[in-house]
Motif scaffolding. Structure first.
Motif: not given
Length: 253
Positions: A113-121, A166-178
């Motif tokens: 997996m890959v994690l991106a972090d923008n601490e400013e937020y 996901d590092k291999e597929t590039g799938e981004i994990f996000e909750p399915p919010f309305d």
């Protein structure tokens, strides 16, 4: 003439229907359009006292069009604006960048997996520390159990400062919010948090441009952020509390 900036949509997010949006007034409230549901989102700790999940508290009406929400922190009718911004000491100026959040994010690359972090937020909700710090966890996560923990911690970050894929597929994990609005309450440290904007609701600057569309965004509610309109965690050091009633105190799971 208003500055026009093309609206970007963050990878992994989708824009809410056009009727849902928030307009920031130059020196006053947030104007909420589309009447999305609005509820308290109370942070509930795990058995070790770390933030783990949310429990809905009181529901608030958004039947007016638009609904004016306090952003100076001084209203006596929270979460609604009551005009207190006219006579309270606060700086309404928007200071946040219009650049995509991921553009300035630091990446942490693990085996799967890959994690991106923008601490400013950072909204200081502390889900990233629940069962080990997410920045360490992602760099060793291989089993499904380890991956699920990383995803849980990232997805519960209300500000979306943490994005994992996901590092291999590039799938981004996000909750399915309305599309919805949350008013974050943090009983463990006895403060009230930001306005949690969910489901790709567009946020329009006072200059008429739009910020990047994101699935998870937190807007300053105490009036003291240095990254307006977004929360930067200042409500914690300011010990800010909105004094809104909660149905019950957070329970340990």
């Amino acid at each position: 003439m208003a500055k026009t900036i093309q609206t970007a949509i963050e990878a992994g997010s989708r824009m809410a229907p056009a009727k849902f949006y928030i307009k920031i007034t130059p020196d006053g409230p947030y104007l909420l359009y589309g009447n999305p549901p609005m509820d308290q989102e109370i942070i509930v700790p795990n058995d070790e006292g770390s933030s783990w999940t949310y429990r809905k508290g009181n529901h608030f009406s958004t039947t007016e069009e638009p609904t004016a929400l306090c952003r100076c922190g001084a209203s006596k009718n929270k979460p609604y604006c009551d005009g207190s911004h006219h006579h309270t000491d606060w700086d309404p100026k928007e200071t946040a960048s219009h650049k995509p959040l991921l553009e300035d994010a630091e990446e942490y690359i693990g085996p799967t997996m890959v994690l991106a972090d923008n601490e400013e937020y950072c909204a200081f909700a502390r889900f990233c520390d629940a069962y080990g710090r997410i920045w360490n966890l992602v760099q060793t996560a291989e089993s499904q159990e380890e991956r699920d923990l990383v995803i849980h911690e990232a997805e519960h970050c209300p500000a979306g400062r943490l994005v994992v894929w996901d590092k291999e597929t590039g799938e981004i994990f996000e909750p399915p919010f309305d599309p919805a609005i949350g008013l974050i309450e943090d009983p463990v440290i006895k403060v009230s948090g930001p306005i949690w904007v969910k489901g790709g609701i567009r946020i329009e600057s006072s200059d008429g441009s739009s910020y990047e569309i994101r699935n998870r965004v937190t807007l300053c509610r105490c009036g003291q952020s240095q990254n307006k309109p977004f929360c930067d965690g200042t409500h914690v050091s300011a010990k800010w509390h909105d004094k809104l009633p909660m149905e019950q105190e957070a329970e340990v799971e």
